[in-house]
Design an enzyme around this catalytic site. Structure first.
Site: not given
Ligand code: HMG
Ligand code: MG
Length: 314
Positions: A30-31, A223, A225, A256, A265
């Site tokens: 995933r990450d 966690h 990096h 990320c 990581n």
């Molecule tokens: P948004 O654009 O604000 O979404 O994104 P919305 O709620 O306004 O919806 C817009 C459209 O997206 C809608 O479709 C929803 O249905 C669709 P429409 O009606 O326009 O056709 N939608 C989705 N489709 C599929 N799957 C979904 C989904 N949600 C809405 N889940 C959102 C908000 C949260 C979705 C967006 O910001 C997002 O996907 N962010 C994810 C970012 C991400 O994955 N980052 C990496 C992971 S975090 C990380 O790596 C850190 C970690 O490792 C820890 C660390 O290192 O600190 C965990």
């Molecule tokens: Mg991470």
């Protein structure tokens, strides 16, 4: 003669309290893969997961049900889980940010999810398009429904030490936001050093602040990096504070896409080398991990950044 034939690493217990066993929470699929420039074919991802399970890892964070436009590298989550050969004794948690993500996870038969929040406002906006309060409004129905479905829910908290836009993040701020995730029903809180800037003293202070606020170390995971090469030292600091779940990524893949300057990581192999030396059980086979990361590096077209992989792959 290889270093292993020379009896290395020498198994010596460090001073201070250390857990006898550590759970490795493998985040490579995933990450690691969310940050690759090119999308890795689903067949390669499936083989990666299978090899990691074969290497003895029992928690494999498989993918994310996030918006495919935000993270195109994981847009194949449905296909991946549909074709995944789930091994007995292995759990395959996935990231879920909102109810739409939960719908997708339920349809895919997932039993374990993780929500992911931010300790800072800027990253909440950049990563989730909301605010710190807004992320809780998003997670609340996810937690309620997931727990009613009998799912386990982990909580990630990003930017626990430093943020590329806001600078140093205070322990008080992190504890305040982290406790909200636990109060919402997360069974475990993983403290993320998203951009890899933390040092060991900060790690000790943050864990102490959680404990002083009534959170047991058994509810915490770390966690790290490895941007500044501190991930292993930070892990040791956390282990000495009693933390026994450590996130890492095979071969040191990761980062990320929404955090400037985030690199890979902590490498699982680097972690395993240290745990072996300290006599801490973990259940993974280092040679199988090195072989897997060497294989993956060939698929990605560049060498693994892990020092242990480099040293042992020869
Ligand atoms: P948004 O654009 O604000 O979404 O994104 P919305 O709620 O306004 O919806 C817009 C459209 O997206 C809608 O479709 C929803 O249905 C669709 P429409 O009606 O326009 O056709 N939608 C989705 N489709 C599929 N799957 C979904 C989904 N949600 C809405 N889940 C959102 C908000 C949260 C979705 C967006 O910001 C997002 O996907 N962010 C994810 C970012 C991400 O994955 N980052 C990496 C992971 S975090 C990380 O790596 C850190 C970690 O490792 C820890 C660390 O290192 O600190 C965990
Ligand atoms: Mg991470």
């Amino acid at each position: 003669m290889g270093v292993r034939e020379l009896g290395l690493p020498e198994r010596l217990t460090a001073t201070g309290e250390l857990p006898s066993r550590v759970t490795i929470w493998e985040v490579g699929p995933r990450d690691g893969l969310q940050n690759e420039a090119a999308t890795v074919p689903v067949d390669v991802k499936l083989e990666f997961l299978d090899r990691l399970a074969g290497a003895g890892l029992t928690t494999l964070e498989a993918t994310s049900f996030v918006h495919p436009k935000w993270v195109p590298q994981l847009a194949d989550a449905e296909e991946l889980l549909g074709r995944l050969d789930r091994r007995p004794g292995v759990r395959y948690p996935v990231l879920v940010p909102n109810e739409r993500g939960l719908d997708r996870a339920v349809a895919a038969g997932v039993g374990h999810i993780a929500v992911f929040g931010s300790a800072t406002e800027t990253f909440a906006k950049r990563n989730l398009n909301t605010s710190v309060d807004g992320q809780f409004a998003m997670f609340e129905p996810v937690l309620a429904r997931a727990r009613a479905e009998g799912m386990e829910v982990r909580g990630y908290l990003s930017m626990c030490f430093g943020d590329p836009w806001e600078g140093v993040v205070s322990a008080e701020q992190v504890v305040r936001v982290g406790k909200r995730l636990l109060d919402l029903g997360c069974s475990q809180l993983s403290l993320g050093d998203t951009i890899g800037v933390a040092t060991a003293g900060q790690v000790e202070r943050l864990i102490d602040a959680f404990v002083a606020a009534g959170v047991g170390v058994d509810a915490l995971a770390v966690h790290f990096h490895d941007t500044y090469g501190q991930a292993l030292a930070n892990t040791l600091a956390a282990l000495r504070r009693g933390v026994s779940t450590v996130d890492s990524s095979a071969g040191g893949l990761g980062g990320c896409p929404y955090a400037e300057s985030a690199t890979g990581n902590l490498a699982t192999e680097d972690l395993v080398w240290m745990l072996d030396g300290l006599g801490i059980e973990h259940g993974a086979d280092l040679d199988a991990l090195v072989a897997t990361s060497t294989w993956m590096a060939q698929r990605l077209g560049r060498p693994s950044p892990s020092r242990v992989v480099k040293a042992l792959a020869g």
